[in-house]
Write a protein that holds these residues in place. Structure first.
Motif, mmCIF file in Angstrom:
data_model
loop_
_atom_site.group_PDB
_atom_site.id
_atom_site.type_symbol
_atom_site.label_atom_id
_atom_site.label_comp_id
_atom_site.label_asym_id
_atom_site.label_seq_id
_atom_site.Cartn_x
_atom_site.Cartn_y
_atom_site.Cartn_z
ATOM 1 N N ILE A 489 0.847 -1.185 0.000
ATOM 2 C CA ILE A 489 0.000 0.000 0.000
ATOM 3 C C ILE A 489 0.891 1.247 0.000
ATOM 4 N N ALA A 490 0.563 2.198 -0.853
ATOM 5 C CA ALA A 490 1.305 3.453 -0.880
ATOM 6 C C ALA A 490 0.837 4.330 0.272
ATOM 7 N N THR A 491 1.705 4.532 1.257
ATOM 8 C CA THR A 491 1.344 5.297 2.457
ATOM 9 C C THR A 491 2.177 6.577 2.529
ATOM 10 N N ASP A 492 2.059 7.383 1.510
ATOM 11 C CA ASP A 492 2.805 8.640 1.507
ATOM 12 C C ASP A 492 2.197 9.660 2.454
ATOM 13 N N GLU A 493 0.856 9.661 2.619
ATOM 14 C CA GLU A 493 0.189 10.626 3.469
ATOM 15 C C GLU A 493 -0.468 9.924 4.663
ATOM 16 N N GLU A 494 -0.643 10.647 5.730
ATOM 17 C CA GLU A 494 -1.291 10.116 6.923
ATOM 18 C C GLU A 494 -2.807 10.073 6.707
ATOM 19 N N VAL A 495 -3.413 9.005 7.149
ATOM 20 C CA VAL A 495 -4.863 8.840 7.000
ATOM 21 C C VAL A 495 -5.538 9.513 8.195
ATOM 22 N N ILE A 496 -6.411 10.477 7.905
ATOM 23 C CA ILE A 496 -7.082 11.262 8.930
ATOM 24 C C ILE A 496 -8.560 10.875 8.965
ATOM 25 N N VAL A 497 -9.063 10.669 10.180
ATOM 26 C CA VAL A 497 -10.480 10.363 10.389
ATOM 27 C C VAL A 497 -11.097 11.536 11.144
ATOM 28 N N CYS A 498 -12.104 12.159 10.565
ATOM 29 C CA CYS A 498 -12.761 13.289 11.220
ATOM 30 C C CYS A 498 -13.702 12.777 12.324
ATOM 31 N N GLU A 499 -13.797 13.531 13.389
ATOM 32 C CA GLU A 499 -14.661 13.132 14.490
ATOM 33 C C GLU A 499 -16.123 13.117 14.081
ATOM 34 N N SER A 500 -16.454 13.923 13.125
ATOM 35 C CA SER A 500 -17.861 14.018 12.696
ATOM 36 C C SER A 500 -18.187 13.054 11.566
ATOM 37 N N LEU A 585 -2.255 0.192 7.977
ATOM 38 C CA LEU A 585 -2.367 1.641 7.956
ATOM 39 C C LEU A 585 -2.730 2.150 9.342
ATOM 40 N N THR A 586 -2.202 3.298 9.685
ATOM 41 C CA THR A 586 -2.517 3.966 10.951
ATOM 42 C C THR A 586 -3.448 5.128 10.659
ATOM 43 N N LEU A 587 -4.632 5.145 11.301
ATOM 44 C CA LEU A 587 -5.634 6.175 11.097
ATOM 45 C C LEU A 587 -5.674 7.058 12.336
ATOM 46 N N ARG A 588 -5.607 8.377 12.114
ATOM 47 C CA ARG A 588 -5.600 9.338 13.214
ATOM 48 C C ARG A 588 -6.938 10.070 13.245
ATOM 49 N N VAL A 589 -7.523 10.156 14.441
ATOM 50 C CA VAL A 589 -8.789 10.867 14.627
ATOM 51 C C VAL A 589 -8.470 12.310 14.994
ATOM 52 N N CYS A 590 -9.103 13.244 14.285
ATOM 53 C CA CYS A 590 -8.867 14.668 14.517
ATOM 54 C C CYS A 590 -10.159 15.438 14.329
ATOM 55 N N PRO A 591 -10.335 16.567 15.054
ATOM 56 C CA PRO A 591 -11.443 17.465 14.723
ATOM 57 C C PRO A 591 -11.193 18.088 13.355
ATOM 58 N N CYS A 592 -12.209 18.132 12.555
ATOM 59 C CA CYS A 592 -12.060 18.607 11.185
ATOM 60 C C CYS A 592 -12.991 19.770 10.921
ATOM 61 N N GLN A 593 -12.618 20.633 10.010
ATOM 62 C CA GLN A 593 -13.511 21.656 9.518
ATOM 63 C C GLN A 593 -14.401 21.069 8.440
ATOM 64 N N ARG A 594 -15.172 21.970 7.823
ATOM 65 C CA ARG A 594 -16.009 21.525 6.721
ATOM 66 C C ARG A 594 -15.143 21.075 5.550
ATOM 67 N N HIS A 595 -15.725 20.301 4.744
ATOM 68 C CA HIS A 595 -15.073 19.729 3.570
ATOM 69 C C HIS A 595 -13.884 18.873 3.970
ATOM 70 N N GLY A 596 -13.815 18.471 5.184
ATOM 71 C CA GLY A 596 -12.787 17.525 5.599
ATOM 72 C C GLY A 596 -11.426 18.137 5.825
ATOM 73 N N LYS A 597 -11.302 19.466 5.919
ATOM 74 C CA LYS A 597 -10.003 20.072 6.145
ATOM 75 C C LYS A 597 -9.575 19.873 7.587
ATOM 76 N N ILE A 598 -8.296 19.458 7.730
ATOM 77 C CA ILE A 598 -7.770 19.175 9.067
ATOM 78 C C ILE A 598 -7.496 20.483 9.782
ATOM 79 N N ARG A 599 -7.797 20.522 11.103
ATOM 80 C CA ARG A 599 -7.634 21.772 11.851
ATOM 81 C C ARG A 599 -6.970 21.489 13.194
ATOM 82 N N MET A 600 -5.759 21.920 13.409
ATOM 83 C CA MET A 600 -5.052 21.895 14.685
ATOM 84 C C MET A 600 -5.005 20.514 15.308
ATOM 85 N N CYS A 601 -4.624 19.552 14.510
ATOM 86 C CA CYS A 601 -4.469 18.207 15.076
ATOM 87 C C CYS A 601 -3.286 18.154 16.025
#
Length: 796
Positions: A489-500, A585-601
């Motif tokens: 699996i190509a894991t160049d970027e971190e997988v982010i899971v939004c809380e919502s 794969l490692t999935l990180r849970v973070c609060p997200c803004q709209r449209h899935g943009k990561i915010r202050m993880c």
């Protein structure tokens, strides 16, 4: 010679003198003056008084030049008709040469030349004669002028002042062609006799040249003189005076005449057949021999262009002209091969490049010769069957696997055996080896296509009998791919899971990579491991386009409860046989803004690690709000003070106040109250130089609060306000000078997003709507809840 000539001329001169005296007595008398028995009338006539006539008896005299006699040369006689022969008349001579060259007898009037004269130096002399009464010294005749001319004799030979001469004339010129004109000069008198009459004749140079007796023009006397037979001629020309008669004087000069070349000779090869030996190892483009045609002409008339006129020779050889030696240089155009062709015949032609059409009757100005070239046998290096070999082998093949074979042979007639070997300087030697007799190439170890897919080696071949003579050929080995690498699996970027996240929502799309090379493109399949229990949080969907989607299976995640999740994924490739690999794969849970943009993880992770709970965060926010309220209250109290900026017109201040910080209040200055500047409304009450009021700037922000006039004035640009007041003070001449220097650290306008503090509220009860805080993201969520509860309490 001169004495005899003078003696012969003396009787003639005596006769001439007698005739001149008689002629002069009647015709050539000098200008008369009225005698004693004559009276000049008014009309110019004279009246005769019948007294005896008197006058001069003399004329123009001649004296012979170069007189060499022992006695002085007699020139002539002066006589007056007043002379009775009794010696009472004395003759006096004056003028050029009188007393030195010319001597006069005072009694008889005879004139003699005491010196030898040269006409070429002086042609005549002007003298004056006078007759005096010897007793009374009175002039019997007026003073009169006469001329003595020096009579020329032939005493100067002709001369050529510009000689000797050099001239050229083209060879093969026609009869009578002008070559040169010579001119002689003679110093004798050309107007008297033949002393200066010159006649030209040729003393040397016959029968080739002639000269015109009168003009001195030299011409050719023979036609078609050939330069190649004789090039240089010496001609002697004589010039003789006295019209060439016997006794005349002569002079001569030399003319060196050269025949200039013309193209009257065609080129000629010394022989018609030539032979040349050329070894087969001769290099292409290098000279192998030369040939030359002779031309008796010179310069451009002898230029020759060579060419090979038969196709057999022109295909293998070329010929060019060497500029200085005019030789034909023969060069090789293609490699020679003794085994294929042993001899070549060349027909070579030499042609003049500058042809004179006058001699076209002589034929074409060209010649031909035959050159036979013999090819010599040379021991040559082995020759490979092709110039480049392309071989291939599969990767992971066992050591000793055959890759291919090369073939070389001896081109010579004896066909010696060939030995093969690899160039030891190359890196490919450690992967391959070659059989020295058969040329078969084998591997020395298994090859890995992913490490190196192409190998370049050099195979060399030499004769067994002559190892020092060898040839070489490049060999390229292509390593074919085998399916020996599982996909990942190509894991160049971190997988982010939004809380919502919601059930069924795609968390991220993943792809796979494989080091192998598939001819028809890569084919991947994705699935979760079957041996593991069903994952309650996530599932995987194979998109069948070499990608897979990670999908959430439950509603909402909380990073405070669990921040990291692990998801193993199995990937299969489409090779034969198919290989699979499992990637986690490692999935990180973070609060997200709209449209899935990561915010202050990262920031929230830091707070979590510090152990701050939700209650602690709320307490911090309340403290911030209380501090903001205190600041607003303090500013409001300060604005309520309305101190005038200027106390009195007589107050003249010369303080220089400097502010070193960017904040500060009234404790930073003792000379001026800054409140007057920060509260223009209070300063407006005083009319000292306050005729201009700054305009308040309106900001278009997202805030919904209504602002008081005091706040709007406070937000005006203080910098512009001070600048306007400074200009007014400079232009106003009716007020005392204020020399105070105030320095304000102006920090510009406020934030374009507005403010969230209730400082500008006119009352204690706020009409602000804080619902827009819900749109600002999770970080403002708690603040929005607090304001919402406060609004509910107020309403209640």
């Amino acid at each position: 010679m001169r004495i005899s000539t003078a003696s012969c001329l003396c009787p003639v001169l005596v006769c001439l003198c007698f005739i001149q005296r008689c002629y002069g007595a009647s015709h050539h008398l000098p200008a008369k003056v009225p005698s004693k028995n004559q009276t000049r009338l008014a009309n110019g006539e004279t009246e005769v008084h019948h007294r005896p006539k008197r006058g001069w008896i003399w004329n123009q005299f001649f004296v012979l030049e170069e007189h060499m006699g022992p006695d002085a040369q007699y020139v002539g006689k002066l006589h007056s008709n007043s002379d009775k022969g009794d010696g009472s008349v004395r003759y006096i001579l004056s003028g050029e040469g009188a007393g030195t060259i010319f001597i006069i007898d005072e009694v008889t009037g005879d004139i003699h030349a005491a010196k030898s004269l040269d006409r070429e130096r002086k042609t005549h002399y002007v003298l004056h004669a006078q007759a005096l009464d010897r007793n009374t010294e009175e002039a019997l005749e007026p003073k009169s002028e006469f001329i003595i001319k020096v009579q020329d004799i032939n005493d100067n030979a002709p001369k050529f002042p510009d000689g000797p001469f050099v001239a050229t004339v083209p060879e093969m010129s026609e009869l009578g062609t002008s070559v040169l004109q010579v001119t002689a000069t003679d110093a004798d008198d050309p107007t008297y006799g033949n002393s200066a009459r010159i006649v030209y004749s040729i003393l040397q140079g016959q029968p080739y040249f002639s000269v015109d007796p009168k003009t001195g023009i030299i011409r050719t006397a023979l036609a078609n003189m050939d330069r190649e037979a004789r090039e240089h001629y010496t001609v002697v020309i004589q010039a003789k005076d006295m019209a060439g008669q016997v006794g005349g004087l002569s002079g001569s000069t030399t003319i060196n005449i050269t025949l200039s070349d013309i193209n009257d000779n065609p080129p000629k090869f010394p022989q018609k057949n030539y032979q040349l030996y050329v070894p087969e190892s001769a290099q292409v483009g290098k000279p192998v021999g030369k040939i030359k045609a002779n031309d008796e002409d010179l310069g451009v008339n002898a230029d020759i262009k060579y060419s090979i006129i038969n196709s057999e020779g022109a295909n293998m050889f070329s010929i060019s002209t060497e500029r200085d030696t005019r030789e034909g240089i023969i060069s090789l155009k293609k490699p020679l091969n003794y085994e294929r062709k042993k001899t070549y015949t060349l027909h070579i032609e030499g042609v003049n490049t500058h042809v004179d059409p006058r001699f076209s009757y002589l034929g074409s100005f060209k010649d031909t010769a035959t050159l036979k070239i013999t090819v010599g046998d040379v021991d040559e290096a082995p020759v490979f069957s092709v110039e480049h070999y392309n071989l291939d082998v599969y990767e992971n093949a066992q050591s000793g696997t055959e890759v291919g074979a090369v073939l070389a042979r001896d081109p010579d007639g004896r066909n010696s055996p060939v030995r093969y070997f690899l160039d030891s300087k190359e890196d490919g030697v450690r992967y391959f080896r070659i059989d020295e007799s058969s040329g078969l190439i084998r591997t020395t170890q298994p090859l890995d296509r992913e490490d190196m897919s192409w190998h370049n080696i050099t195979v060399m071949a030499s004769e067994v009998d002559n190892p020092g003579l060898f040839s070489q050929v490049p060999v390229t080995v292509h390593v074919f791919d085998m399916n020996d690498n599982p996909p990942e699996i190509a894991t160049d970027e971190e997988v982010i899971v939004c809380e919502s996240s919601r059930p069924g929502q795609v968390i991220q799309t993943v792809t796979a990579v494989d080091k192998d090379d598939f001819a028809n493109g890569q084919r991947f399949s994705f699935a979760l491991p079957s041996q593991l229990p069903v994952n309650p949080n996530f599932t995987l969907k194979d998109n069948e386009d070499n990608t897979a989607s990670i999908i959430a299976r439950r509603r909402r995640f909380n990073h405070l409860t669990q921040e990291l999740y692990e998801l193993p994924i199995v990937v299969w490739d489409g090779g034969e046989p198919s290989l699979s690999g499992t990637s986690t794969l490692t999935l990180r849970v973070c609060p997200c803004q709209r449209h899935g943009k990561i915010r202050m993880c990262q920031g929230e992770a830091f707070l979590s690690s510090a152990g701050l709970s939700t209650g602690a965060l709320i307490a911090i926010l309340l403290c911030i709000v209380i501090l903001l309220a205190i600041v607003v209250l303090f500013i409001t109290l300060r604005r309520s003070k309305k101190e005038p900026l200027i106390i009195s017109e007589e107050d003249i201040r010369e303080n220089v106040v400097t502010y070193d910080d960017e904040g500060g209040g009234e404790e930073d200055t003792e000379a001026f109250d800054i409140i007057a500047l920060r509260n223009p409304a209070a300063a407006e009450e005083l009319k000292f130089r306050r005729d201009v009021r700054p305009e308040a700037r309106h900001h278009c922000g997202r805030s919904r609060s209504r602002r008081s006039p005091t706040v709007e004035l406070d937000e005006s640009d203080v910098h512009e306000f001070i600048k306007q007041r400074l200009v007014e003070a400079d232009m106003d001449n009716s007020v005392p000078p204020y020399d105070s220097l105030q320095t304000y650290a102006f920090e510009g306008q406020g934030s374009p997003t507005g403010t969230i503090s209730p400082v500008d509220s006119p009352g204690t009860q706020s009409e602000q709507d804080y619902n827009y805080l819900d749109d600002w993201g999770p970080e403002f969520q708690k603040l929005a809840e607090l304001y919402g509860e406060a609004e509910l309490d107020v309403k209640t």
